[in-house]
Scaffold this active site. Structure first.
Site, PDB file in Angstrom:
ATOM      1  N   HIS A  46     -15.826  71.357 -70.219  1.00 37.58           N
ATOM      2  CA  HIS A  46     -15.104  71.780 -69.019  1.00 37.58           C
ATOM      3  C   HIS A  46     -14.139  72.925 -69.318  1.00 37.58           C
ATOM      4  CE1 HIS A  46     -11.510  71.355 -66.332  1.00 37.58           C
ATOM      5  NE2 HIS A  46     -12.458  71.519 -65.436  1.00 37.58           N
ATOM      6  N   GLU A  49     -16.033  76.124 -69.723  1.00 39.78           N
ATOM      7  CA  GLU A  49     -16.450  76.665 -68.418  1.00 39.78           C
ATOM      8  C   GLU A  49     -15.359  77.553 -67.830  1.00 39.78           C
ATOM      9  OE1 GLU A  49     -15.580  75.533 -64.195  1.00 39.78           O
ATOM     10  OE2 GLU A  49     -16.523  73.783 -65.125  1.00 39.78           O
ATOM     11  N   HIS A  50     -14.107  77.109 -67.912  1.00 36.61           N
ATOM     12  CA  HIS A  50     -12.993  77.924 -67.418  1.00 36.61           C
ATOM     13  C   HIS A  50     -12.890  79.245 -68.168  1.00 36.61           C
ATOM     14  CE1 HIS A  50     -10.265  75.116 -64.941  1.00 36.61           C
ATOM     15  NE2 HIS A  50     -11.435  74.505 -65.059  1.00 36.61           N
ATOM     16  N   GLU A 127      -4.829  70.266 -63.708  1.00 35.51           N
ATOM     17  CA  GLU A 127      -6.042  69.690 -63.106  1.00 35.51           C
ATOM     18  C   GLU A 127      -6.181  68.224 -63.507  1.00 35.51           C
ATOM     19  OE1 GLU A 127     -10.854  70.588 -62.738  1.00 35.51           O
ATOM     20  OE2 GLU A 127      -9.620  71.824 -64.058  1.00 35.51           O
TER      21      GLU A 127
END
Length: 289
Positions: A46, A49-50, A127
């Site tokens: 994750h 991905e950022h 997040e």
């Protein structure tokens, strides 16, 4: 039927012409997700991905990436799942080269600048907190942990705070080299484009430099079955409940029946659960299967 095409570099591709639209969507799917992580790498799929949006060779900063798509009225985003990660751009057909240019620069030339990594840590930690403060998200992850146990399929995609604070440039480069390879990538184009042109542009923009996939998928370990209950108390105005079971395998002859049963029970506003629990009794706002 859509037929995937494997190019000479083992890159899997699909081009699906649609003459009823003036738009084109390009999506890159990588066969890696949170189930491929071990404890020390939890959350890296994750976080990585950022980082692909933080700049490459042609589009050097996150603002350059965003302006390239926004300036032509396009839409782009990404997502990380348990078994794959996706990146996409949707734009008008005349801007297809902009979409290809941005996506290929992200995939081929991402720099993973340490300064940008440090900034993004804060974003991802917030997040993490968002999900903790949103029971509708968190309860789904808690349920999967009950179902699969303490193994990658039972972990959430966001990872742990300790790992988020620790990942560095070398971690991202190594993980990308292990999984972001041509034989682990599928590129899909759907929209107003000729099939031959679509395959030609894929070959033109995506050159993985003869990379080789060296990592295998983490096997699923079947957990012992039995009653499993998890209760979390938090000072919120609502309660959330999930109840479920292991289903049939993908491709099982009963799969269609199980999906139909899901619709009948809680898939729409005339379903059994919606009618009984919300409409007749007024006990909740949201109910689904």
């Amino acid at each position: 039927m859509i037929q995937p095409k494997i190019l000479k570099n083992n890159l899997k591709t699909v081009v699906y012409p649609l003459r009823s639209t003036e738009a084109i969507t390009i999506m890159i799917l990588i066969g890696v997700g949170s189930r491929d992580e071990n404890q020390s790498l939890r959350g890296i799929s994750h976080f990585l991905e950022h980082m692909f949006f933080k700049g490459g060779q042609k589009y050097k900063t996150a603002q350059d990436v965003a302006l390239a798509i926004d300036s032509v009225g396009g839409d782009f985003n990404a997502f990380t799942g348990k078994e794959y990660t996706g990146y996409y751009v949707k734009t008008a057909k005349e801007n297809v080269d902009v979409a290809f240019s941005v996506l290929s620069d992200m995939m081929m030339n991402a720099r993973f600048d340490q300064f940008e990594i440090e900034k993004e840590r804060g974003v991802i930690l917030e997040e993490f907190n968002l999900y903790q403060d949103t029971p509708m998200y968190q309860i789904g992850w808690d349920f999967e942990h009950l179902l699969f146990g303490n193994q990658p399929l039972g972990w959430d995609q966001i990872g742990t705070k300790d790992n988020i604070r620790r990942f560095n440039q070398e971690d991202f480069i190594n993980y990308k080299n292990d999984f972001y390879t041509e034989d682990n990538t599928t590129i899909v184009i759907a929209g107003n484009i000729d099939e031959d042109e679509g395959y030609r542009k894929i070959g033109e923009y995506f050159d993985f430099k003869n990379s080789v996939k060296i990592k295998g998928r983490v096997p699923y370990v079947k957990m012992p079955q039995g009653d499993k209950i998890s209760i979390t108390e938090k000072n919120t105005e609502q309660g959330h409940m999930v109840m479920g079971y292991l289903g049939v395998p993908f491709g099982d002859e009963r799969e269609a029946a199980s999906k139909l049963l899901s619709v009948v029970l809680g898939g729409n506003m005339s379903s059994r659960m919606f009618t009984e629990i919300r409409e007749k009794r007024g006990l909740c706002y949201s109910v689904s299967t």
